[in-house]
Design a protein around this motif. Sequence first.
Motif, PDB file in Angstrom:
ATOM      1  N   ILE A 280       0.848  -1.208   0.000  1.00 25.95           N
ATOM      2  CA  ILE A 280       0.000   0.000   0.000  1.00 25.95           C
ATOM      3  C   ILE A 280       0.876   1.248   0.000  1.00 25.95           C
TER       4      ILE A 280
ATOM      5  N   GLU B 116      -2.243   1.747  -5.734  1.00 26.27           N
ATOM      6  CA  GLU B 116      -3.183   0.925  -6.503  1.00 26.27           C
ATOM      7  C   GLU B 116      -2.581   0.440  -7.823  1.00 26.27           C
ATOM      8  N   SER B 117      -1.248   0.541  -7.959  1.00 26.69           N
ATOM      9  CA  SER B 117      -0.644   0.189  -9.255  1.00 26.69           C
ATOM     10  C   SER B 117      -0.612  -1.320  -9.524  1.00 26.69           C
TER      11      SER B 117
ATOM     12  N   GLY C 242     -10.840  -5.265  -4.616  1.00 24.43           N
ATOM     13  CA  GLY C 242     -10.480  -3.979  -5.217  1.00 24.43           C
ATOM     14  C   GLY C 242      -9.849  -3.072  -4.175  1.00 24.43           C
ATOM     15  N   PRO C 243     -10.072  -1.751  -4.272  1.00 15.42           N
ATOM     16  CA  PRO C 243      -9.359  -0.812  -3.391  1.00 15.42           C
ATOM     17  C   PRO C 243      -9.686  -1.028  -1.914  1.00 15.42           C
TER      18      PRO C 243
ATOM     19  N   LYS D 209      -8.177   0.274   2.178  1.00 14.68           N
ATOM     20  CA  LYS D 209      -7.369   1.283   2.846  1.00 14.68           C
ATOM     21  C   LYS D 209      -6.402   0.679   3.857  1.00 14.68           C
TER      22      LYS D 209
ATOM     23  N   PRO E 179      -2.132  -5.341  -7.744  1.00 12.54           N
ATOM     24  CA  PRO E 179      -2.859  -5.987  -6.641  1.00 12.54           C
ATOM     25  C   PRO E 179      -1.923  -6.788  -5.726  1.00 12.54           C
TER      26      PRO E 179
ATOM     27  N   THR F  78      -4.421   3.647  -0.172  1.00 12.94           N
ATOM     28  CA  THR F  78      -5.090   2.428  -0.650  1.00 12.94           C
ATOM     29  C   THR F  78      -4.170   1.518  -1.449  1.00 12.94           C
ATOM     30  N   GLY F  79      -4.548   0.243  -1.452  1.00 11.18           N
ATOM     31  CA  GLY F  79      -3.926  -0.751  -2.314  1.00 11.18           C
ATOM     32  C   GLY F  79      -5.052  -1.533  -2.973  1.00 11.18           C
ATOM     33  N   ILE F  80      -4.668  -2.523  -3.799  1.00 12.12           N
ATOM     34  CA  ILE F  80      -5.697  -3.306  -4.495  1.00 12.12           C
ATOM     35  C   ILE F  80      -5.723  -4.739  -3.974  1.00 12.12           C
TER      36      ILE F  80
END
Lengths: 174, 174
Positions: free
Chosen positions: B64, B69-70, B128-129, B131, B72, B121-123
Motif C-alpha cells: 500500500i 493501486e498500481s 479492489g481498493p 485502505k 494488486p 489504498t492498495g488493491i
Amino acid sequence: MNVTLKEAIEILERTPQTLESFLSGLSNPWLECNEGDGTWNPTEVIEHLIEGEKTNWIPRMEMILRDGESKPFPPFDRFAHLQENAERTIEQKLQEFKTLRQQNIAKLQELVDPETHFELTGIHPAFGPVKARELLSTWVVHDLTHIAQIVRVMAERYRTDVGPWKEYLGILKK
Amino acid sequence: MNVTLKEAIEILERTPQTLESFLSGLSNPWLECNEGDGTWNPTEVIEHLIEGEKTNWIPRMEMILRDGESKPFPPFDRFAHLQENAERTIEQKLQEFKTLRQQNIAKLQELVDPETHFELTGIHPAFGPVKARELLSTWVVHDLTHIAQIVRVMAERYRTDVGPWKEYLGILKK
C-alpha cells in the motif's frame, strides 16, 4: 465421553492466566465495549466468572457429593455480578478470579475421585438429574464460551473498520 | 471509525502471549481436536497465524505504501500452512509466532503514520481498493476470529459431555 479430570483441569487452570494475558493493561475502549443494550462488556464477563467461582461450580459439586438428588441446587443468578459497585481495576478483578480459581481447583482435586464420583447425580433446578462429570464438563465449556464472548464483543468494535474484509471474518457473521 | 494505531497494537501485541498462556503444555487431545473433516485443530490455527505474519499483513501494508493501486496484492494462501511437515512442538510454534509478531509490530510502528497513511489504498485481488486502516483493523479482527475458533473447536470436544447444559452454552449453538 471425552471428559477426564486431568484434561478438564488443564483448561480450568489456564483460563485466568489467558484472560490476564489478554485483558490486563488494555485501554478502556476495549474493556468497556459491548454488543448493545443489555449485553456485557469484557469487564462484566470477568465479574460473572468470579461469581461462578464463588457460588456455582464447587458449591454444586459439593451438593452432588453430599446431598445427591435429595434437594435441587439453588439457582445460579447469572446477573448477580451486575450489582457489583466496588470500583476496582480490571487487574484486581483478574487477580481475584485467578485466586478463587486456584482455590477451587485444589478443592476439586480434593473432593472428586473420577473413578467413584463421576456418575453421581444432583438435581438441577431446570434440568432435573445431572451428573458430576456433566457439571465438570460444563465448567470447562463455560470458560470457553466466555473467552469466545470476550473476543467476539471486541471484534464488534471494528465491524465497520475492516471494510470489505468483513466477508472473510467469521467472528463478524451474525 | 474506531481503529487507532495505539489500540490496534494493544491487541496485536497480546495475541501471542494469550495463546501461549492458553495452549502451551496442553495435552494432545486438546491440541489435535477439530470440528470434523477439513477443519483445523488449534495447532493448525497457530501455523496459519505464523503464515499470516510471514506473507500477509506487513507485506500488504508495504505494498500500500510503496505501490498504491498500481498492482494488486498477491493472494494470501489460506491453506499454505497445511503443507508444513516439520515436526515441531506447539511451544516452538507459539514461540515462532511471538517472535514474528514482535518484529512485525516494530515494522508497523516504523512504517505507518496514522495521520498521513491511514487513508492510503492498495488493491485487494478480490475486493479492489482497500485502505491501510482497513488492513490494520482486519489484522486485529483476524486475531480475534482465530482465538474464537480455537476455543470453539475445543468446546466441541465436550459437546456431549455437558449433558443438558448444552442449552445454556452459546458456544455449542450451531
